[in-house]
Design a protein around this motif. Structure first.
Motif, short mmCIF file in Angstrom:
data_model
loop_
_atom_site.label_atom_id
_atom_site.label_comp_id
_atom_site.label_asym_id
_atom_site.label_seq_id
_atom_site.Cartn_x
_atom_site.Cartn_y
_atom_site.Cartn_z
N VAL A 1 0.84 -1.21 0.00
CA VAL A 1 0.00 0.00 0.00
C VAL A 1 0.87 1.25 0.00
O VAL A 1 0.64 2.21 -0.76
CB VAL A 1 -0.95 -0.01 1.21
N VAL A 2 1.89 1.27 0.86
CA VAL A 2 2.74 2.45 0.96
C VAL A 2 3.47 2.70 -0.36
O VAL A 2 3.53 3.84 -0.86
CB VAL A 2 3.75 2.30 2.12
N GLU A 3 4.04 1.67 -0.94
CA GLU A 3 4.77 1.85 -2.20
C GLU A 3 3.84 2.23 -3.35
O GLU A 3 4.25 2.97 -4.25
CB GLU A 3 5.53 0.56 -2.54
N ALA A 4 2.59 1.76 -3.33
CA ALA A 4 1.63 2.15 -4.37
C ALA A 4 1.32 3.63 -4.29
O ALA A 4 0.94 4.25 -5.29
CB ALA A 4 0.34 1.34 -4.23
N HIS A 5 1.48 4.25 -3.11
CA HIS A 5 1.26 5.68 -2.95
C HIS A 5 2.55 6.48 -3.07
O HIS A 5 2.59 7.66 -2.70
CB HIS A 5 0.60 5.95 -1.59
N GLY A 6 3.59 5.84 -3.56
CA GLY A 6 4.86 6.54 -3.76
C GLY A 6 5.66 6.74 -2.50
O GLY A 6 6.62 7.52 -2.50
N GLY A 7 5.30 6.04 -1.43
CA GLY A 7 5.98 6.22 -0.15
C GLY A 7 6.98 5.12 0.15
O GLY A 7 7.22 4.23 -0.67
N LYS A 8 7.55 5.19 1.34
CA LYS A 8 8.53 4.20 1.78
C LYS A 8 8.25 3.81 3.22
O LYS A 8 7.71 4.60 4.00
CB LYS A 8 9.95 4.75 1.65
N MET A 9 8.61 2.57 3.56
CA MET A 9 8.43 2.06 4.92
C MET A 9 9.79 1.66 5.48
O MET A 9 10.58 1.01 4.80
CB MET A 9 7.47 0.87 4.91
N TYR A 10 10.04 2.04 6.74
CA TYR A 10 11.32 1.75 7.40
C TYR A 10 11.07 1.04 8.72
O TYR A 10 10.09 1.32 9.42
CB TYR A 10 12.11 3.04 7.66
N PHE A 11 11.96 0.08 9.05
CA PHE A 11 11.91 -0.64 10.33
C PHE A 11 13.17 -0.31 11.13
O PHE A 11 14.25 -0.16 10.58
CB PHE A 11 11.87 -2.16 10.10
N GLU A 12 12.99 -0.25 12.43
CA GLU A 12 14.15 -0.11 13.32
C GLU A 12 13.75 -0.49 14.74
O GLU A 12 12.57 -0.45 15.10
CB GLU A 12 14.68 1.33 13.30
N ASN A 13 14.74 -0.87 15.52
CA ASN A 13 14.54 -1.14 16.93
C ASN A 13 14.98 0.07 17.74
O ASN A 13 16.00 0.70 17.45
CB ASN A 13 15.33 -2.39 17.37
N MET A 14 14.18 0.42 18.73
CA MET A 14 14.49 1.59 19.56
C MET A 14 15.64 1.26 20.51
O MET A 14 15.77 0.13 20.99
CB MET A 14 13.25 2.00 20.35
N PRO A 15 16.49 2.25 20.81
CA PRO A 15 17.63 2.01 21.71
C PRO A 15 17.22 1.50 23.08
O PRO A 15 17.87 0.64 23.66
CB PRO A 15 18.30 3.38 21.80
N GLY A 16 16.11 2.01 23.61
CA GLY A 16 15.69 1.59 24.94
C GLY A 16 14.79 0.37 24.94
O GLY A 16 14.24 0.00 25.99
N GLY A 17 14.59 -0.24 23.79
CA GLY A 17 13.69 -1.39 23.69
C GLY A 17 12.44 -1.04 22.92
O GLY A 17 11.95 0.10 22.97
N GLY A 18 11.90 -1.95 22.22
CA GLY A 18 10.72 -1.70 21.44
C GLY A 18 11.04 -1.54 19.96
O GLY A 18 12.21 -1.49 19.56
#
Length: 458
Positions: free
Chosen positions: A431-448
């Motif tokens: 869905v995001v790429e169909a709207h010309g966008g991008k999705m990013y993943f990351e882990n938070m430094p304090g957890g999560g």
């Protein structure tokens, strides 16, 4: 979807065919001009040679048992005036040589009063010979007096060489003009097909109206087939959309009823083994229900991606509605869910698909977070677009599996005991790429974990 494989070009084929025809015609023109020029030059020389021979023959007189021939000046001067050629003559009475060049060949098949011509070699030069004979009365009776006049061909060859160059220039000019005309004809012939291509390509994804523009008669079957295909496609898409909606209802409702019945029986059951079996049954029903729902959602998303709407969407309103819709679920799990950020961003897109994508992300964050965790949805606006960041205080993503989280049916090692299908993040990414966008993943430094969705502004 793979693009069609191009197999040649109609314009190129038509252009090459026209150019091939033009080249053949240019060659024909060259040889025709050559032939005509050679024939005209030959006839002109023959006429002058015949006139010269007749002039000499007319000057012949028989008197005193002798034949007197007074060569007129005009007889040979007319040949000299044409070109700088050498001229020869021979006068014979029957087979008796009288004057001129004894070895000069004569034309074969001469008839009284009718000139005959031949090409021959004399004194190591190519010559053209004209012979004329006429009856003459002598003491011994009627005899034939024959006059042959010859002229070398070097000047004629030079003239023909110049004509050959001229005809070659004419042929080349004809070919160049033909190239220009062929390009114009090819472009004019292909223009209706180009107009049809532009007309169809400019249509929106939901515009399946028949093509009604006038087209050449040769393209009528193509347009008729295209219109028929679009009608069938429209019916098929309508049926697919109805099927997805109906399937979602038909699958989810019976599973929900079965789950409710199983929970009631579980509460009433006294046997621990029965309660355990019912608990596993409920878990399997939840897993099947979610998988069926996700499969139908993915089918719906795939369908709508091919017919993407272009509505104005407020990201702020989208986030607020999604948070309010999932707040009861988060409260049941004792998870704090709230949204921050009031600066709105307006994008172009399909509201249903974006709602589905955001719902999947929030549902995952709540599902994989333990009780007492916090899920935050932050909305920010940048110069190049709007961004939605969803963070939680759960266990985060497995570092070794970050690259394959959006693969279809892929699930992390930490999700074995949690109901899921492995399609949620796949749907979000599409869905995001169909709207010309991008999705990013990351882990938070304090957890999560944190998932960021970036959408470009229109």
């Amino acid at each position: 979807m793979s693009a069609p494989v191009a197999h040649g070009s109609i314009r190129r084929r038509l252009l090459l065919s026209l150019l091939a025809g033009a080249a053949v015609l240019a060659i024909v023109v060259y040889f025709v001009v050559q032939s005509v020029a050679r024939q005209v030059a030959q006839e002109s020389q023959d006429n002058v040679l015949a006139a010269s021979a007749l002039s000499i023959l007319d000057s012949a007189r028989y008197s005193g048992q002798e034949i007197n021939v007074d060569l007129p000046y005009s007889a040979l001067s007319m040949l000299d005036s044409i070109s700088d050629e050498r001229v020869f003559y021979a006068i014979r009475l029957e087979n008796e040589f009288l004057s001129g060049y004894d070895e000069l060949p004569e034309a074969d098949g001469t008839v009284a009063g009718v000139p005959a011509f031949r090409s021959a070699t004399f004194l190591e030069e190519e010559v053209r010979v004209a012979s004329v004979r006429r009856r003459m009365s002598t003491d011994i009776g009627q005899s034939y007096l024959q006059v042959s006049v010859a002229q070398t061909l070097s000047g004629q060859k030079q003239t023909l060489a110049r004509i050959s160059q001229t005809s070659m220039g004419i042929g080349a000019g004809f070919f160049l003009v033909s190239v220009l005309l062929a390009a114009i004809i090819a472009r004019s012939t292909i223009r209706p097909l180009d107009r049809l291509t532009v007309s169809v390509s400019r249509r929106g994804p939901k515009d399946l109206r028949p093509v009604a523009a006038p087209v050449p008669s040769e393209m009528v079957p193509l347009v008729a087939s295209l219109n028929s295909f679009m009608r069938r496609l429209k019916r098929s898409l309508t049926r697919s959309e109805d099927f997805i909606a109906e399937a979602a209802h038909r699958v989810r409702t019976p599973l929900a009823i079965v789950r409710t019945k199983a929970e009631i029986v579980q509460r009433k059951a006294d046997n621990p083994e029965t309660r355990t079996a019912l608990r596993e049954m409920i878990h399997a029903i939840d897993d099947s229900s979610r998988t069926a729902g996700q499969l139908l959602d993915h089918a719906m998303v795939t369908f709508r991606l091919d017919h993407l709407s272009q509505d104005e969407i407020s990201l702020l309103r989208l986030v607020q509605e999604a948070v309010e819709r999932l707040r009861p679920i988060s409260e049941m799990k004792e998870i704090e869910l709230h949204a921050i950020g009031t600066e709105d961003s307006i994008i172009q897109g399909d509201p249903i698909l974006l709602q589905n994508a955001l719902h999947n992300l929030l549902d995952n964050a709540i599902k994989y977070s333990p009780a007492g965790a916090r899920v935050t949805v932050a909305l920010t606006r940048h110069n190049d677009g709007g961004e939605i960041r969803i963070t939680d205080t759960g266990h985060g993503f497995p570092e070794a599996e970050l690259d394959r989280l959006t693969d279809r049916f892929a699930r992390g090692a930490n999700a074995e005991s949690i109901v899921g299908s492995g399609l949620g993040l796949t749907i979000v990414k599409e869905v995001v790429e169909a709207h010309g966008g991008k999705m990013y993943f990351e882990n938070m430094p304090g957890g999560g974990a944190c998932v960021s969705l970036h959408f470009p502004l229109p």
